[in-house]
Motif scaffolding. Structure first.
Motif, PDB file in Angstrom:
ATOM      1  N   THR A  93       0.504  -1.340  -0.317  1.00 58.77           N
ATOM      2  CA  THR A  93       0.396   0.050   0.501  1.00 58.77           C
ATOM      3  C   THR A  93       0.697   1.292  -0.199  1.00 58.77           C
ATOM      4  OG1 THR A  93      -1.966  -1.082   1.124  1.00 58.77           O
ATOM      5  CG2 THR A  93      -2.201   1.043   1.566  1.00 58.77           C
ATOM      6  N   SER A  94       1.947   1.130   0.769  1.00 58.67           N
ATOM      7  CA  SER A  94       2.854   2.378   1.272  1.00 58.67           C
ATOM      8  C   SER A  94       3.391   2.394  -0.941  1.00 58.67           C
ATOM      9  CB  SER A  94       3.782   2.212   1.812  1.00 58.67           C
ATOM     10  OG  SER A  94       4.406   1.196   1.991  1.00 58.67           O
ATOM     11  N   THR A  95       3.987   1.323  -0.691  1.00 61.30           N
ATOM     12  CA  THR A  95       4.633   1.521  -2.677  1.00 61.30           C
ATOM     13  C   THR A  95       3.666   2.259  -3.798  1.00 61.30           C
ATOM     14  OG1 THR A  95       6.071   0.058  -2.252  1.00 61.30           O
ATOM     15  CG2 THR A  95       5.506   0.375  -4.167  1.00 61.30           C
ATOM     16  N   MET A  96       2.464   1.651  -3.302  1.00 56.34           N
ATOM     17  CA  MET A  96       1.449   2.550  -4.598  1.00 56.34           C
ATOM     18  C   MET A  96       1.106   3.603  -3.696  1.00 56.34           C
ATOM     19  SD  MET A  96      -2.741   1.207  -4.966  1.00 56.34           S
ATOM     20  CE  MET A  96      -2.627   1.918  -3.262  1.00 56.34           C
ATOM     21  N   LEU A  97       0.569   4.184  -2.695  1.00 62.45           N
ATOM     22  CA  LEU A  97       0.387   5.390  -2.686  1.00 62.45           C
ATOM     23  C   LEU A  97       1.667   6.211  -3.471  1.00 62.45           C
ATOM     24  CD1 LEU A  97      -1.028   5.114   1.151  1.00 62.45           C
ATOM     25  CD2 LEU A  97      -1.907   5.586  -0.856  1.00 62.45           C
ATOM     26  N   ALA A  98       2.460   6.233  -3.119  1.00 62.64           N
ATOM     27  CA  ALA A  98       4.298   7.085  -3.237  1.00 62.64           C
ATOM     28  C   ALA A  98       3.941   6.846  -4.879  1.00 62.64           C
ATOM     29  CB  ALA A  98       5.566   6.459  -2.412  1.00 62.64           C
ATOM     30  N   ASP A  99       3.749   5.465  -5.511  1.00 62.43           N
ATOM     31  CA  ASP A  99       3.823   6.121  -7.099  1.00 62.43           C
ATOM     32  C   ASP A  99       2.588   6.929  -7.129  1.00 62.43           C
ATOM     33  OD1 ASP A  99       4.596   4.212  -9.784  1.00 62.43           O
ATOM     34  OD2 ASP A  99       2.527   3.764  -9.512  1.00 62.43           O
ATOM     35  N   GLN A 134       3.788  19.665   0.547  1.00 57.49           N
ATOM     36  CA  GLN A 134       3.587  18.418   0.488  1.00 57.49           C
ATOM     37  C   GLN A 134       5.357  18.707   1.920  1.00 57.49           C
ATOM     38  OE1 GLN A 134       5.126  15.353  -3.147  1.00 57.49           O
ATOM     39  NE2 GLN A 134       6.698  16.968  -3.227  1.00 57.49           N
ATOM     40  N   LEU A 135       6.188  19.070   2.290  1.00 54.51           N
ATOM     41  CA  LEU A 135       6.805  19.478   2.820  1.00 54.51           C
ATOM     42  C   LEU A 135       6.071  19.584   4.244  1.00 54.51           C
ATOM     43  CD1 LEU A 135      10.241  21.644   1.925  1.00 54.51           C
ATOM     44  CD2 LEU A 135      10.203  19.580   2.166  1.00 54.51           C
ATOM     45  N   GLY A 136       5.041  19.827   4.122  1.00 54.20           N
ATOM     46  CA  GLY A 136       4.521  20.178   5.530  1.00 54.20           C
ATOM     47  C   GLY A 136       3.592  18.876   5.917  1.00 54.20           C
ATOM     48  N   ALA A 179       9.742  16.252  -3.058  1.00 55.94           N
ATOM     49  CA  ALA A 179       9.315  14.814  -3.274  1.00 55.94           C
ATOM     50  C   ALA A 179      10.237  13.974  -2.335  1.00 55.94           C
ATOM     51  CB  ALA A 179       9.252  15.097  -4.897  1.00 55.94           C
ATOM     52  N   THR A 180      11.674  13.956  -2.493  1.00 57.19           N
ATOM     53  CA  THR A 180      12.332  13.004  -2.029  1.00 57.19           C
ATOM     54  C   THR A 180      12.262  12.567  -0.555  1.00 57.19           C
ATOM     55  OG1 THR A 180      14.088  13.609  -3.824  1.00 57.19           O
ATOM     56  CG2 THR A 180      14.813  12.517  -1.461  1.00 57.19           C
ATOM     57  N   HIS A 181      11.776  14.234  -0.165  1.00 59.92           N
ATOM     58  CA  HIS A 181      11.994  14.123   2.129  1.00 59.92           C
ATOM     59  C   HIS A 181      10.615  13.076   2.030  1.00 59.92           C
ATOM     60  CE1 HIS A 181      12.429  15.653   5.253  1.00 59.92           C
ATOM     61  NE2 HIS A 181      10.949  15.712   5.876  1.00 59.92           N
ATOM     62  N   ALA A 182       9.453  13.630   0.819  1.00 60.03           N
ATOM     63  CA  ALA A 182       7.674  13.076   1.159  1.00 60.03           C
ATOM     64  C   ALA A 182       7.884  11.552   1.267  1.00 60.03           C
ATOM     65  CB  ALA A 182       6.954  13.035   0.152  1.00 60.03           C
ATOM     66  N   ASP A 183       8.876  11.172   0.000  1.00 59.04           N
ATOM     67  CA  ASP A 183       8.738   9.172  -0.489  1.00 59.04           C
ATOM     68  C   ASP A 183       9.441   8.811   0.768  1.00 59.04           C
ATOM     69  OD1 ASP A 183       7.426   9.940  -2.673  1.00 59.04           O
ATOM     70  OD2 ASP A 183       9.457  10.434  -3.824  1.00 59.04           O
ATOM     71  N   ALA A 184      10.586   9.564   1.662  1.00 56.70           N
ATOM     72  CA  ALA A 184      11.237   8.871   2.538  1.00 56.70           C
ATOM     73  C   ALA A 184      10.702   9.213   3.478  1.00 56.70           C
ATOM     74  CB  ALA A 184      12.244   9.918   2.858  1.00 56.70           C
ATOM     75  N   VAL A 201      -3.112  10.229   1.599  1.00 55.77           N
ATOM     76  CA  VAL A 201      -5.098  10.152   0.308  1.00 55.77           C
ATOM     77  C   VAL A 201      -4.802  11.277   0.634  1.00 55.77           C
ATOM     78  CG1 VAL A 201      -7.063   9.504   0.208  1.00 55.77           C
ATOM     79  CG2 VAL A 201      -4.842   7.927   0.973  1.00 55.77           C
ATOM     80  N   HIS A 202      -4.593  12.135   1.548  1.00 55.52           N
ATOM     81  CA  HIS A 202      -5.401  13.945   1.290  1.00 55.52           C
ATOM     82  C   HIS A 202      -4.760  14.468   0.415  1.00 55.52           C
ATOM     83  CE1 HIS A 202      -6.614  17.582   2.637  1.00 55.52           C
ATOM     84  NE2 HIS A 202      -5.585  18.374   2.811  1.00 55.52           N
ATOM     85  N   LEU A 203      -2.797  14.302   0.282  1.00 57.91           N
ATOM     86  CA  LEU A 203      -2.339  14.871  -0.082  1.00 57.91           C
ATOM     87  C   LEU A 203      -2.106  14.497  -1.680  1.00 57.91           C
ATOM     88  CD1 LEU A 203       0.259  17.412  -0.360  1.00 57.91           C
ATOM     89  CD2 LEU A 203       1.864  14.351   0.140  1.00 57.91           C
TER      90      LEU A 203
END
Length: 196
Positions: A3-9, A52-54, A100-105, A135-137
């Motif tokens: 699920t987390s991979t799918m959301l990140a994708d 995204q950073l927030g 994006a990098t920070h969010a994915d991390a 999901v919100h983001l």
């Protein structure tokens, strides 16, 4: 797929769609307000970078170490939605990539049931899980990518999801004109407005 991979994708896909709307634009066209609210394409990219950073940074105890526009311009409620002349496109794109990098991390580091703290949400919603926030983001980024679709079409007629994947029927200019005329005629008929 986890699920987390799918959301990140899915989040990454919406980020790409938004960013693609800047391709080939002049500095002026990227920055200029295209609707009365002052919305611009580069402004949307800047906004997404900072929200995204927030959401996937500060709200989960993972401060990104990047000052936000609200920190630099606390009296400007729109500081994240437009780009002053002294802020370069490269600066905005750099923050967008870093966010994006920070969010994915964050998505990679934390379980989806991790509880965060979103201080700008109402008290009853202020402690959502990482799943809820992601999901919100993703929905928010998709909304802004959709806005960018329309803004870009207004600028130069460029349409579609991504340049290599438009997700639209293949039509030439005459085909699009005929489709537009068909939609216009149906709207007039439904509303009882005489033909043009």
């Amino acid at each position: 797929m986890e699920t987390s991979t799918m959301l990140a994708d899915r989040l990454a896909g919406q980020r790409r769609a938004l960013l693609a709307k800047l391709d080939g634009l002049s500095e002026y066209d990227a920055r200029r307000p295209l609707v009365p609210s002052g919305t611009s394409l580069l402004g949307l990219v800047k906004h997404v970078a900072y929200i995204q950073l927030g959401y996937l940074g500060d709200c989960f105890g993972r401060p990104p170490g990047i000052a936000g526009p609200w920190d630099l311009e606390p009296d400007d409620p729109d500081a994240d939605l437009w780009v002053p002349a002294g802020e370069s496109r490269a600066d905005v794109l750099d923050v967008y990539a870093r966010s994006a990098t920070h969010a994915d991390a964050t998505l990679a580091a934390l379980p989806l049931d991790t509880v965060g703290h979103v201080p700008w949400w109402s008290e009853d919603r202020r402690h959502p899980t990482l799943l809820e926030v992601t999901v919100h983001l993703t929905v928010d980024v998709a909304r802004h990518a959709g806005q960018a679709d329309i803004l870009r079409e207004q600028l130069d007629g460029a349409i579609g999801y991504l340049p290599d994947s438009p997700n639209l029927p293949e039509r030439d200019a005459a085909g699009w004109a005929a489709h537009h005329a068909r939609v216009e005629a149906a709207a007039r008929q439904a509303a009882g407005v005489p033909p043009a």
